[in-house]
Structure formats: structure tokens, C-alpha cells
Design a protein around this motif. Structure first.
Motif, PDB file in Angstrom:
ATOM      1  N   SER A  60       0.852  -1.196   0.000  1.00 43.42           N
ATOM      2  CA  SER A  60       0.000   0.000   0.000  1.00 43.42           C
ATOM      3  C   SER A  60       0.883   1.239   0.000  1.00 43.42           C
ATOM      4  O   SER A  60       1.996   1.249   0.550  1.00 43.42           O
ATOM      5  CB  SER A  60      -0.937  -0.007   1.206  1.00 43.42           C
ATOM      6  OG  SER A  60      -0.295   0.496   2.343  1.00 43.42           O
ATOM      7  N   LEU A  61       0.367   2.283  -0.603  1.00 41.64           N
ATOM      8  CA  LEU A  61       1.125   3.535  -0.656  1.00 41.64           C
ATOM      9  C   LEU A  61       1.292   4.135   0.734  1.00 41.64           C
ATOM     10  O   LEU A  61       2.299   4.797   1.005  1.00 41.64           O
ATOM     11  CB  LEU A  61       0.435   4.529  -1.584  1.00 41.64           C
ATOM     12  CG  LEU A  61       0.507   4.171  -3.066  1.00 41.64           C
ATOM     13  CD1 LEU A  61      -0.284   5.172  -3.894  1.00 41.64           C
ATOM     14  CD2 LEU A  61       1.942   4.122  -3.542  1.00 41.64           C
ATOM     15  N   LYS A  62       0.333   3.886   1.609  1.00 42.68           N
ATOM     16  CA  LYS A  62       0.437   4.389   2.983  1.00 42.68           C
ATOM     17  C   LYS A  62       1.641   3.767   3.689  1.00 42.68           C
ATOM     18  O   LYS A  62       2.406   4.457   4.364  1.00 42.68           O
ATOM     19  CB  LYS A  62      -0.856   4.077   3.735  1.00 42.68           C
ATOM     20  CG  LYS A  62      -0.947   4.734   5.074  1.00 42.68           C
ATOM     21  CD  LYS A  62      -2.332   4.537   5.683  1.00 42.68           C
ATOM     22  CE  LYS A  62      -2.432   5.296   6.980  1.00 42.68           C
ATOM     23  NZ  LYS A  62      -3.767   5.214   7.562  1.00 42.68           N
ATOM     24  N   ILE A  63       1.832   2.461   3.512  1.00 45.74           N
ATOM     25  CA  ILE A  63       2.983   1.779   4.117  1.00 45.74           C
ATOM     26  C   ILE A  63       4.277   2.270   3.475  1.00 45.74           C
ATOM     27  O   ILE A  63       5.263   2.541   4.167  1.00 45.74           O
ATOM     28  CB  ILE A  63       2.848   0.252   3.986  1.00 45.74           C
ATOM     29  CG1 ILE A  63       1.664  -0.250   4.810  1.00 45.74           C
ATOM     30  CG2 ILE A  63       4.132  -0.449   4.416  1.00 45.74           C
ATOM     31  CD1 ILE A  63       1.340  -1.712   4.601  1.00 45.74           C
ATOM     32  N   LEU A  64       4.275   2.400   2.156  1.00 48.31           N
ATOM     33  CA  LEU A  64       5.472   2.874   1.454  1.00 48.31           C
ATOM     34  C   LEU A  64       5.867   4.263   1.929  1.00 48.31           C
ATOM     35  O   LEU A  64       7.039   4.525   2.226  1.00 48.31           O
ATOM     36  CB  LEU A  64       5.244   2.864  -0.059  1.00 48.31           C
ATOM     37  CG  LEU A  64       6.383   3.385  -0.914  1.00 48.31           C
ATOM     38  CD1 LEU A  64       7.631   2.528  -0.730  1.00 48.31           C
ATOM     39  CD2 LEU A  64       5.978   3.429  -2.372  1.00 48.31           C
ATOM     40  N   MET A  65       4.891   5.163   2.027  1.00 45.09           N
ATOM     41  CA  MET A  65       5.197   6.528   2.465  1.00 45.09           C
ATOM     42  C   MET A  65       5.683   6.544   3.914  1.00 45.09           C
ATOM     43  O   MET A  65       6.578   7.316   4.266  1.00 45.09           O
ATOM     44  CB  MET A  65       3.976   7.432   2.297  1.00 45.09           C
ATOM     45  CG  MET A  65       3.542   7.595   0.840  1.00 45.09           C
ATOM     46  SD  MET A  65       4.885   8.005  -0.298  1.00 45.09           S
ATOM     47  CE  MET A  65       5.346   9.620   0.265  1.00 45.09           C
ATOM     48  N   ALA A  66       5.119   5.687   4.765  1.00 50.18           N
ATOM     49  CA  ALA A  66       5.572   5.605   6.158  1.00 50.18           C
ATOM     50  C   ALA A  66       7.019   5.113   6.214  1.00 50.18           C
ATOM     51  O   ALA A  66       7.828   5.651   6.983  1.00 50.18           O
ATOM     52  CB  ALA A  66       4.656   4.688   6.952  1.00 50.18           C
ATOM     53  N   LEU A  67       7.354   4.108   5.415  1.00 52.87           N
ATOM     54  CA  LEU A  67       8.738   3.605   5.390  1.00 52.87           C
ATOM     55  C   LEU A  67       9.706   4.673   4.909  1.00 52.87           C
ATOM     56  O   LEU A  67      10.801   4.834   5.468  1.00 52.87           O
ATOM     57  CB  LEU A  67       8.835   2.363   4.499  1.00 52.87           C
ATOM     58  CG  LEU A  67       8.184   1.097   5.025  1.00 52.87           C
ATOM     59  CD1 LEU A  67       8.194   0.008   3.956  1.00 52.87           C
ATOM     60  CD2 LEU A  67       8.887   0.615   6.293  1.00 52.87           C
ATOM     61  N   LEU A  68       9.325   5.405   3.875  1.00 53.83           N
ATOM     62  CA  LEU A  68      10.191   6.464   3.364  1.00 53.83           C
ATOM     63  C   LEU A  68      10.413   7.544   4.420  1.00 53.83           C
ATOM     64  O   LEU A  68      11.519   8.070   4.560  1.00 53.83           O
ATOM     65  CB  LEU A  68       9.586   7.075   2.098  1.00 53.83           C
ATOM     66  CG  LEU A  68       9.478   6.152   0.884  1.00 53.83           C
ATOM     67  CD1 LEU A  68       8.795   6.871  -0.272  1.00 53.83           C
ATOM     68  CD2 LEU A  68      10.827   5.612   0.465  1.00 53.83           C
ATOM     69  N   ASP A  69       9.361   7.857   5.177  1.00 61.41           N
ATOM     70  CA  ASP A  69       9.473   8.865   6.226  1.00 61.41           C
ATOM     71  C   ASP A  69      10.333   8.361   7.386  1.00 61.41           C
ATOM     72  O   ASP A  69      11.213   9.072   7.877  1.00 61.41           O
ATOM     73  CB  ASP A  69       8.072   9.247   6.723  1.00 61.41           C
ATOM     74  CG  ASP A  69       8.113  10.373   7.732  1.00 61.41           C
ATOM     75  OD1 ASP A  69       8.829  11.370   7.500  1.00 61.41           O
ATOM     76  OD2 ASP A  69       7.427  10.258   8.771  1.00 61.41           O
ATOM     77  N   ILE A  70      10.086   7.136   7.828  1.00 67.10           N
ATOM     78  CA  ILE A  70      10.837   6.558   8.954  1.00 67.10           C
ATOM     79  C   ILE A  70      12.322   6.463   8.631  1.00 67.10           C
ATOM     80  O   ILE A  70      13.177   6.833   9.440  1.00 67.10           O
ATOM     81  CB  ILE A  70      10.290   5.162   9.311  1.00 67.10           C
ATOM     82  CG1 ILE A  70       8.897   5.276   9.922  1.00 67.10           C
ATOM     83  CG2 ILE A  70      11.232   4.422  10.252  1.00 67.10           C
ATOM     84  CD1 ILE A  70       8.150   3.957  10.003  1.00 67.10           C
ATOM     85  N   LEU A  71      12.632   5.977   7.439  1.00 70.26           N
ATOM     86  CA  LEU A  71      14.028   5.732   7.064  1.00 70.26           C
ATOM     87  C   LEU A  71      14.691   6.935   6.411  1.00 70.26           C
ATOM     88  O   LEU A  71      15.880   6.892   6.094  1.00 70.26           O
ATOM     89  CB  LEU A  71      14.095   4.517   6.135  1.00 70.26           C
ATOM     90  CG  LEU A  71      13.575   3.215   6.749  1.00 70.26           C
ATOM     91  CD1 LEU A  71      13.450   2.137   5.690  1.00 70.26           C
ATOM     92  CD2 LEU A  71      14.472   2.773   7.885  1.00 70.26           C
ATOM     93  N   ASP A  72      13.918   7.991   6.197  1.00 70.80           N
ATOM     94  CA  ASP A  72      14.422   9.212   5.563  1.00 70.80           C
ATOM     95  C   ASP A  72      15.190   8.872   4.280  1.00 70.80           C
ATOM     96  O   ASP A  72      16.367   9.194   4.126  1.00 70.80           O
ATOM     97  CB  ASP A  72      15.313   9.992   6.534  1.00 70.80           C
ATOM     98  CG  ASP A  72      15.646  11.380   5.998  1.00 70.80           C
ATOM     99  OD1 ASP A  72      14.810  11.948   5.260  1.00 70.80           O
ATOM    100  OD2 ASP A  72      16.759  11.877   6.288  1.00 70.80           O
ATOM    101  N   CYS A  73      14.488   8.150   3.396  1.00 69.20           N
ATOM    102  CA  CYS A  73      15.109   7.742   2.140  1.00 69.20           C
ATOM    103  C   CYS A  73      14.151   8.034   0.984  1.00 69.20           C
ATOM    104  O   CYS A  73      13.023   8.478   1.190  1.00 69.20           O
ATOM    105  CB  CYS A  73      15.465   6.257   2.179  1.00 69.20           C
ATOM    106  SG  CYS A  73      14.053   5.157   2.276  1.00 69.20           S
ATOM    107  N   THR A  74      14.613   7.793  -0.210  1.00 70.81           N
ATOM    108  CA  THR A  74      13.793   7.977  -1.399  1.00 70.81           C
ATOM    109  C   THR A  74      13.369   6.616  -1.936  1.00 70.81           C
ATOM    110  O   THR A  74      13.921   5.586  -1.534  1.00 70.81           O
ATOM    111  CB  THR A  74      14.570   8.720  -2.503  1.00 70.81           C
ATOM    112  OG1 THR A  74      15.672   7.904  -2.905  1.00 70.81           O
ATOM    113  CG2 THR A  74      15.073  10.066  -2.014  1.00 70.81           C
TER     114      THR A  74
END
Length: 113
Positions: free
Chosen positions: A54-68
Motif C-alpha cells: 500500500s502507498l500508505k505503508i510505502l510513504m511511512a517507510l520512506l518517512d521513517i528511514l528518511d530515504c527515497t
């Protein structure tokens, strides 16, 4: 013909680069961002390559890990993408069988009416 694409999932590597070495470290951080996953779901997300995400999970991972997304998901050409198209074969016409087909059984010794 369109090129077939595949991808490499680098979540475990990105986590290690950021100092996350346990999959359970992600659970409270995901929960803070409104994503509730069990420990087994997070483990599968980290260890296995997800087919659906899900995009919600993807966006959360990107935010948590501060990555692209480029760091997390690496697009690649699928194996065998340059092969020629295969022709359809009739059922039972397996390649390499040739003359090695079973013979019909004959039952002897029975009298037919």
C-alpha cells in the motif's frame, strides 16, 4: 513488445544503513504514522520482496528511514526479457517426447460378449 520490468527490494539494507537491525524496531514507528502491522507482517515486509504494497505503508517507510523510493526499490529488466515469443503447442505435444509415448494397453484372456 514492451520491456518486462522487475525490481529489487532493498528495505533490509536501507534499515541497516540507518541503524535498524531488528524488524520489530519498525512496529512502533509505523504505528505512530497510522500503520498497524503485526510483527510477522513487518518481518515479511523486511525479509521478503513484497508483491503488493500500500502507498500508505510505502510513504511511512520512506518517512521513517528518511530515504527515497530509488533507494528502496531498484527497477531492473526481468530475466528472459529479451527472449523470443513462444508458440503455443497442442496438449500432449511436450517438447522432447518424440517417439517416447506410451502404447495403449491390451487386455488378453477376457472373453467379450
Amino acid at each position: 513488445m514492451a520491456a518486462k520490468l522487475d525490481y529489487h527490494w532493498h528495505l533490509r539494507k536501507v534499515m541497516a544503513d540507518r541503524g535498524f537491525f531488528s524488524t520489530t524496531d519498525l512496529i512502533p514507528l509505523l504505528d505512530e504514522r497510522g500503520v498497524s502491522l503485526s510483527s510477522s507482517q513487518v518481518y515479511r515486509l523486511v525479509v521478503e520482496r513484497p508483491e503488493r504494497l500500500s502507498l500508505k505503508i510505502l510513504m511511512a517507510l520512506l518517512d521513517i528511514l528518511d530515504c527515497t523510493m530509488d533507494e528502496l526499490i531498484e527497477p531492473i529488466a526481468a530475466a528472459g526479457a529479451g527472449t523470443t515469443t513462444r508458440t503455443k503447442k497442442a496438449v500432449g505435444a511436450e517438447a522432447g517426447v518424440g517417439e517416447l509415448r506410451p502404447k495403449r494397453a491390451r487386455i488378453r484372456g477376457l472373453e467379450r460378449p
